[in-house]
Structure formats: structure tokens, C-alpha cells
Design a protein around this motif. Structure first.
Motif, PDB file in Angstrom:
ATOM      1  N   GLU A 218       3.398 -23.657  -5.798  1.00  0.00           N
ATOM      2  CA  GLU A 218       4.443 -22.641  -5.892  1.00  0.00           C
ATOM      3  C   GLU A 218       3.832 -21.264  -6.109  1.00  0.00           C
ATOM      4  O   GLU A 218       2.847 -21.116  -6.833  1.00  0.00           O
ATOM      5  CB  GLU A 218       5.398 -22.957  -7.040  1.00  0.00           C
ATOM      6  N   TRP A 220       4.810 -17.406  -7.443  1.00  0.00           N
ATOM      7  CA  TRP A 220       5.778 -16.667  -8.241  1.00  0.00           C
ATOM      8  C   TRP A 220       5.315 -15.225  -8.418  1.00  0.00           C
ATOM      9  O   TRP A 220       4.118 -14.940  -8.363  1.00  0.00           O
ATOM     10  CB  TRP A 220       5.948 -17.307  -9.613  1.00  0.00           C
ATOM     11  N   SER A 230      12.245  -9.004 -13.451  1.00  0.00           N
ATOM     12  CA  SER A 230      12.534 -10.409 -13.190  1.00  0.00           C
ATOM     13  C   SER A 230      11.297 -11.171 -12.752  1.00  0.00           C
ATOM     14  O   SER A 230      10.319 -10.589 -12.268  1.00  0.00           O
ATOM     15  CB  SER A 230      13.621 -10.536 -12.115  1.00  0.00           C
ATOM     16  N   ARG A 232      10.392 -14.214 -10.092  1.00  0.00           N
ATOM     17  CA  ARG A 232      11.023 -14.823  -8.920  1.00  0.00           C
ATOM     18  C   ARG A 232      10.051 -15.720  -8.176  1.00  0.00           C
ATOM     19  O   ARG A 232       8.858 -15.412  -8.064  1.00  0.00           O
ATOM     20  CB  ARG A 232      11.521 -13.741  -7.953  1.00  0.00           C
ATOM     21  N   MET A 233      10.588 -16.815  -7.649  1.00  0.00           N
ATOM     22  CA  MET A 233       9.794 -17.641  -6.748  1.00  0.00           C
ATOM     23  C   MET A 233       9.758 -16.956  -5.388  1.00  0.00           C
ATOM     24  O   MET A 233      10.768 -16.402  -4.926  1.00  0.00           O
ATOM     25  CB  MET A 233      10.381 -19.046  -6.621  1.00  0.00           C
ATOM     26  N   THR A 241      12.466 -13.953  -1.712  1.00  0.00           N
ATOM     27  CA  THR A 241      12.504 -14.530  -3.050  1.00  0.00           C
ATOM     28  C   THR A 241      13.704 -15.452  -3.178  1.00  0.00           C
ATOM     29  O   THR A 241      14.768 -15.207  -2.610  1.00  0.00           O
ATOM     30  CB  THR A 241      12.563 -13.438  -4.126  1.00  0.00           C
ATOM     31  N   THR A 242      13.508 -16.529  -3.942  1.00  0.00           N
ATOM     32  CA  THR A 242      14.562 -17.528  -4.076  1.00  0.00           C
ATOM     33  C   THR A 242      15.029 -17.591  -5.522  1.00  0.00           C
ATOM     34  O   THR A 242      15.909 -16.845  -5.923  1.00  0.00           O
ATOM     35  CB  THR A 242      14.060 -18.896  -3.572  1.00  0.00           C
ATOM     36  N   ARG A 243      14.459 -18.457  -6.331  1.00  0.00           N
ATOM     37  CA  ARG A 243      14.878 -18.554  -7.724  1.00  0.00           C
ATOM     38  C   ARG A 243      14.533 -17.280  -8.484  1.00  0.00           C
ATOM     39  O   ARG A 243      13.463 -16.695  -8.286  1.00  0.00           O
ATOM     40  CB  ARG A 243      14.210 -19.746  -8.394  1.00  0.00           C
ATOM     41  N   THR A 244      15.448 -16.849  -9.363  1.00  0.00           N
ATOM     42  CA  THR A 244      15.256 -15.612 -10.116  1.00  0.00           C
ATOM     43  C   THR A 244      15.550 -15.831 -11.593  1.00  0.00           C
ATOM     44  O   THR A 244      16.554 -16.448 -11.946  1.00  0.00           O
ATOM     45  CB  THR A 244      16.168 -14.497  -9.586  1.00  0.00           C
ATOM     46  N   PHE A 245      14.662 -15.328 -12.440  1.00  0.00           N
ATOM     47  CA  PHE A 245      14.860 -15.355 -13.882  1.00  0.00           C
ATOM     48  C   PHE A 245      14.813 -13.916 -14.398  1.00  0.00           C
ATOM     49  O   PHE A 245      13.754 -13.290 -14.373  1.00  0.00           O
ATOM     50  CB  PHE A 245      13.775 -16.187 -14.573  1.00  0.00           C
ATOM     51  N   PRO A 289      11.249 -21.255 -18.012  1.00  0.00           N
ATOM     52  CA  PRO A 289      12.233 -21.474 -16.947  1.00  0.00           C
ATOM     53  C   PRO A 289      13.170 -22.640 -17.221  1.00  0.00           C
ATOM     54  O   PRO A 289      14.202 -22.768 -16.564  1.00  0.00           O
ATOM     55  CB  PRO A 289      11.369 -21.728 -15.709  1.00  0.00           C
TER      56      PRO A 289
END
Length: 319
Positions: A218, A220, A230, A232-233, A241-245, A289
């Protein structure tokens, strides 16, 4: 970047049991050989003392022996950082402490910009002049590389190694950057560097991130210029970018102030080394996460940390 308010030289830019993707793969393969990934230079020993070392779990390690057949040395499981003043340090995620290892003396008058670490525990340090040096994590010695600066318009960039597949011993160096002037505009591109040190552009990015990769294949990025900042993946084939924190706890920098950032994944968590506009020095934040929690684990480190690196041999889970 003299003459601008934003000076990149100020940028970075319960016991634990370890489980790496490589270790899982080793359990599934009988008689693993010593196949080396493209970026290994064929050397490296663990110069540290294994006594009481939280990163070294079992077996003899004083001679630098491998943790498992697919990784290099015990040193490949550490998290390393570099500061704008050439200080090179190791960060311990278990105790949230920094240990100085030495001062870089690479043959350049420039300042460090970012860093990555390969599976052989060799740090790849990019300087503001676009040159990459190999730095030994054992004695902090520098070796010049044949990397040609300013390939494909990438004058400077963040970077991180990513396993080519979950548990793979092969890895790819990804970079995120572009023109030095574009840092204040938050406009960067994703690229990859092959074993010949040739850089190829992949696609655009929604900001100017620092990168980290994992043994789970992965990629990031920590994006300090999104609102809020943020993690992000990143799709390795397009830069999307896909997943976001979100990390609203960090505030939101103007993009023109005296900021610095670096980023690394270790043990199922992300570590952000961040100096905001009004911070005295770098603070260290941890993002989990699993629940999205963000906490500051180390305040006012005394350094302007501009790069962080962790190899794909680092643990991907805490169990």
C-alpha cells in the motif's frame, strides 16, 4: 529557497509482538531463497546492541542476522528521520522517543529535503539540489548515487518504498513532487523510480504530500495542504486518492508559513512529523486508522524534521 517566505530548508518537508507481511509469506513458503529486491546493495549489518531492543524480538541479532528470509537486517525494522540541519535520528514508536545517530556529511552544500529507507536499511536522502545520497543507518556515512536530478520535472519530492505485492521481497520507490516553486501552490505529481534510477511520472496529486509505503503493498501520503490536513491511500497507477483520514488536530497551515512535515507507517499506525506555522519545532502525531484517532505523542522535539523513512520490512500489525 532564499527570497521566499516559505523556505524549504525549514521544511521537513503491553509488550509488542511483530508481524510483517514478509514474515507471513515466509511461513507459507518452504525453503525460501535469498533473492534480493532491486534496491538492495548486497550489504548491511545491524550495528546496534540487541539487548533490551524492543524492535528485536527473538534469536541472535548482534551479528546483523536477518529477521526472516525475506528481509535484510534488524535495522530494516526501525523508523528513521532526518532534520533540516543534517541530524539523523531513529524514532522508537513503542516509547515515542528520538535517538540521535549522527550528523550527515554528504558532499553537498544543500539541505535535506526528504528521505526513504529500503529493505537493506539504507536511507535514501534527497537534498534540495535534487541529488540523492545513500546513507548508512549503521554509521551515517554517505555515498553518492547516479540519480540524475530534475527528471520528468521532479526537482524535489517526498518518497517512500512500497512492496510490489503483499509479502514480496521486491519493492518500488514512489515519489511525490515537482517544481520547488510549486510547493506553495500545493501542486505535485506522483512518480516512480526504477532500478536504474530512472524516474517516470504517473499522475497528478491533490496536494503536496510526503509518502510512506508498507509491506502490504500500500502507498499512503500525508497531505498537509488539504483542509483539514489528511492521510490518504494513493492509487499507484494513477495518483488518485481513495481512503481518507482527516487530521484536524493539526490545524490548517497557510502554505506560506514556516512549516515542515514528514510521514511514516509503522505497526498498523501512521506517524506524522509536523511543524506548523506557529510551532517552535516539530511535533510527532500518531494516527490510528482502526478508529481514526489522532494524538500527539511527542511535543517540541527540538528538530525541524524534514524526512522520515521506514522500510517495507517494518511491522504492519501490532498483535
Amino acid at each position: 529557497m532564499s527570497g521566499l517566505r516559505y523556505d524549504r530548508r525549514m521544511h521537513r518537508h503491553d509488550s509488542l509482538h511483530w508481524l510483517t507481511a514478509a514474515a507471513v509469506a515466509a511461513l507459507l513458503v518452504a525453503g525460501c531463497d535469498d533473492t534480493r529486491p532491486p534496491f538492495r546493495d548486497g550489504g548491511g549489518t545491524d550495528a546496534g546492541d540487541s539487548g533490551g531492543d524492543p524492535f528485536v524480538d527473538s534469536g541472535p541479532r548482534r551479528d546483523g542476522g536477518p529477521i526472516d528470509p525475506l528481509c535484510g537486517t534488524a535495522a530494516a525494522r526501525y523508523l528513521y528521520v532526518v532534520a533540516a540541519d543534517d541530524a539523523f535520528l531513529r524514532f522508537d514508536p513503542e516509547t515515542n522517543t528520538l535517538t540521535p545517530l549522527g550528523i550527515l556529511s554528504c558532499p553537498t552544500s544543500s539541505s535535506p529535503f526528504s528521505m526513504a529507507v529500503d529493505r537493506n536499511a539504507t536511507a535514501w536522502v534527497l537534498y534540495q539540489d535534487g541529488r540523492i545520497f545513500h546513507v548508512s543507518t549503521a554509521d551515517v556515512s554517505c555515498t553518492a548515487t547516479s540519480f540524475a536530478p530534475n527528471q520528468a520535472g521532479f526537482e524535489v519530492f517526498g518518497m517512500g518504498f512500497v512492496s510490489d505485492a503483499p509479502g514480496s521481497a521486491e519493492e518500488t520507490l514512489f515519489v511525490a513532487g515537482g517544481s520547488l516553486l510549486d510547493i506553495t501552490l500545493g501542486s505535485a505529481s506522483l512518480g516512480r523510480v526504477d532500478s536504474s534510477l530512472r524516474l517516470t511520472s504517473v499522475g497528478g496529486l491533490p496536494g503536496w504530500p510526503e509518502l510512506t509505503g508498507t509491506g502490504a503493498a500500500e502507498l499512503w501520503g500525508f497531505f498537509p495542504d488539504t483542509s483539514p490536513p489528511s492521510v490518504r491511500m494513493i492509487d499507484q497507477g494513477s495518483g488518485a486518492t481513495t481512503r481518507t483520514f482527516p487530521m484536524s488536530e493539526l490545524g490548517s497551515g497557510s502554505g506560506l508559513g514556516d512549516r515542515a512535515w514528514a510521514f511514516a507507517f509503522w505497526g498498523a499506525r501512521f506517524y506524522v512529523f509536523y511543524k506548523g506555522d506557529f510551532d517552535t519545532t516539530t511535533n510527532v502525531w500518531r494516527l490510528d486508522p482502526a478508529d481514526g484517532s489522532v494524538i500527539e505523542v511527542l511535543h517540541d522535539t527540538g528538530y525541524r524534521i524534514v524526512g522520515a523513512g521506514v522500510s517495507t520490512c517494518a511491522p504492519i500489525e501490532l498483535i
